[in-house]
Design an enzyme around this catalytic site. Sequence first.
Site, short mmCIF file in Angstrom:
data_model
loop_
_atom_site.label_atom_id
_atom_site.label_comp_id
_atom_site.label_asym_id
_atom_site.label_seq_id
_atom_site.Cartn_x
_atom_site.Cartn_y
_atom_site.Cartn_z
N ARG A 79 0.85 -1.19 0.00
CA ARG A 79 0.00 0.00 0.00
C ARG A 79 0.89 1.25 0.00
O ARG A 79 1.70 1.42 0.91
CB ARG A 79 -0.91 -0.02 1.24
CG ARG A 79 -1.71 1.24 1.41
CD ARG A 79 -2.64 1.19 2.62
NE ARG A 79 -3.28 2.49 2.74
CZ ARG A 79 -3.19 3.29 3.81
NH1 ARG A 79 -2.55 2.90 4.89
NH2 ARG A 79 -3.77 4.47 3.80
N HIS A 123 -2.91 11.02 1.07
CA HIS A 123 -2.32 10.78 2.40
C HIS A 123 -1.73 12.12 2.87
O HIS A 123 -0.52 12.25 3.05
CB HIS A 123 -1.28 9.67 2.32
CG HIS A 123 -0.95 9.02 3.62
ND1 HIS A 123 -1.13 7.68 3.87
CD2 HIS A 123 -0.45 9.53 4.78
CE1 HIS A 123 -0.73 7.38 5.09
NE2 HIS A 123 -0.31 8.50 5.67
N GLU A 168 -7.14 8.45 6.68
CA GLU A 168 -7.34 9.09 7.98
C GLU A 168 -7.84 10.53 7.88
O GLU A 168 -7.15 11.47 8.30
CB GLU A 168 -6.05 9.05 8.80
CG GLU A 168 -5.53 7.64 9.06
CD GLU A 168 -4.28 7.61 9.94
OE1 GLU A 168 -3.84 8.67 10.40
OE2 GLU A 168 -3.75 6.52 10.18
N ASN A 295 -7.12 1.83 10.19
CA ASN A 295 -5.80 2.02 10.80
C ASN A 295 -5.98 2.03 12.30
O ASN A 295 -6.83 2.76 12.82
CB ASN A 295 -5.17 3.35 10.37
CG ASN A 295 -4.79 3.36 8.90
OD1 ASN A 295 -4.95 2.36 8.20
ND2 ASN A 295 -4.29 4.49 8.43
N TYR A 297 -3.80 1.81 16.12
CA TYR A 297 -2.51 1.78 16.82
C TYR A 297 -2.67 1.71 18.34
O TYR A 297 -1.86 1.11 19.01
CB TYR A 297 -1.72 3.05 16.50
CG TYR A 297 -1.22 3.12 15.08
CD1 TYR A 297 0.05 2.65 14.76
CD2 TYR A 297 -2.00 3.63 14.06
CE1 TYR A 297 0.53 2.70 13.46
CE2 TYR A 297 -1.53 3.68 12.75
CZ TYR A 297 -0.27 3.21 12.46
OH TYR A 297 0.20 3.25 11.18
N GLU A 354 -3.27 -0.20 8.37
CA GLU A 354 -2.06 0.19 9.11
C GLU A 354 -2.15 -0.33 10.54
O GLU A 354 -3.21 -0.24 11.17
CB GLU A 354 -1.89 1.71 9.21
CG GLU A 354 -1.49 2.39 7.95
CD GLU A 354 -1.32 3.89 8.12
OE1 GLU A 354 -0.99 4.35 9.24
OE2 GLU A 354 -1.53 4.61 7.14
O1 IFM Z 1 2.95 7.54 9.98
C1 IFM Z 1 1.59 7.57 10.20
C2 IFM Z 1 0.84 7.38 8.90
O2 IFM Z 1 1.19 8.34 7.96
C3 IFM Z 1 -0.64 7.49 9.14
N1 IFM Z 1 -1.06 6.63 10.22
C4 IFM Z 1 -0.30 6.65 11.44
C5 IFM Z 1 1.17 6.48 11.15
C6 IFM Z 1 1.97 6.50 12.45
O3 IFM Z 1 1.79 7.69 13.12
#
Ligand code: IFM
Length: 458
Positions: A79, A123, A168, A295, A297, A354
């Site tokens: 990606r 992005h 995002e 995404n 985290y 992500e």
């Molecule tokens: O690096 C970023 C990415 O560009 C978008 N999502 C989160 C990642 C980590 O912060």
Amino acid sequence: MSDLFLTFPRDFIWGAATAAYQIEGAVNEDGRGPSIWDTFSHTPGKIFNDDTGDVADDHYHRWKDDIALIASLGLGAYRFSIAWSRVLPQGKGTVNGRGLDFYDRLVDGLLANKVQPWVTLYHWDLPQALQDEGGWSNRQTADYFADYARITVQRLGDRVKHWITLNEPYVSSFLGHHTGVHAPGIRNIETALEVAHHLHLAHGLAVEAIRSAAPKTTQVGITLNLHSIHPASQSEADLQAARRFDGIQNRLFLDPISKGSYPQDLIDFFGRRFPSIGPDDMHIIQAPVDFLGVNNYFRFVIQNDPDDPDLRLREIFLKEREYTEMWEIYPPGIYEVLTRVWKDYGPAKMYITENGCAVPDGIDADGRVRDYRRTRFLRDHLFQCYRAIGDGVPLKGYFVWSLMDNFEWAYGYAKRFGITYIDYSSQKRTLKDSGAWYSRLARANGFDLNETEPFFPR
Ligand code: IFM
């Protein structure tokens, strides 16, 4: 094979992700126009160490090596994002053929190595020329985005089967226009809300543009950063604050694209600060998509805060928890997000587009990068993905963030998310231990829960 070997569904896609401004460099080459991130990163004090994406990972020149790296890992998909201002240096008008040529070569190179290209159209790197006309607060930017999508898909759509409109939009709107820590650095909540609406319009218009320019089998989706959000306590005020934050972070983006409406509790909360919506807007925004990219985290723990003028809440950090360099490690959060989104919105297909972490790492004397914490992070999150699939969530693939260390926006090069280590002075790429582990997992389509730390000597 141990009886704790977790096998993922057949056809599950294993990939890695990057984004244009974070890796390409070559900002002045082959007719590329400046983007808001060039402007922002060149403004002193905005980025840690005043780093910029001018060179980044020099991927623009090293793309062949990077494709070879992806192929050597046995990944089925990659990606990446296209820099709008390489294709249209002014954001609209004259097309820069040399910009498209670069992505054309990249796509062909990936396919020649049996890696499927997954392309994100936006992005965060809006052409600066469009920012000069108001950027995403200008409704017309949505139309320009659809034109850019059409032009790009006309060129690459015969080979690219998966398109992601936006990455995002929460971050583009709120970090770019509310907290101002991202380009273009505006701090105004009403602007952020208006930008979010225009990004949604851009998405809806682009979905139609992509479908009209691409073969029927093409899959179109959007990537949202979604979070599990927990209240700091069970007090009514904290519960409401967590609900409000869930509105801003998750439902403000999920509801319009899936249900064609904005959350009523947010409309009520913001009152006149909520943007005005045109008669056809929600219909455009709700254009059907083939998949939802997620995404994920970390989770948020949210507390009511009467002193916060905009949202009346704040994030808190629990002392007893483990943290990466940026965020709390909370693997069940990815399960909570996947199952909640599936239950509340019922997307046909989902992909983790992500997931990853920034932990301190470096090259040891023997040339290895022993990033055990990253491997553990990935394993623990993948275990939660596996659980979600077991519950019926239509999760079809997973992309690790990131293929390689890169420009981490306001943090510059200080944070490393890669499964490949980049030596920024030589641009040498070194696969980290987490990358070797991920490669084995991709090839085996699963992993062994019995494997213990330290992970897997090579
Ligand atoms: O690096 C970023 C990415 O560009 C978008 N999502 C989160 C990642 C980590 O912060």
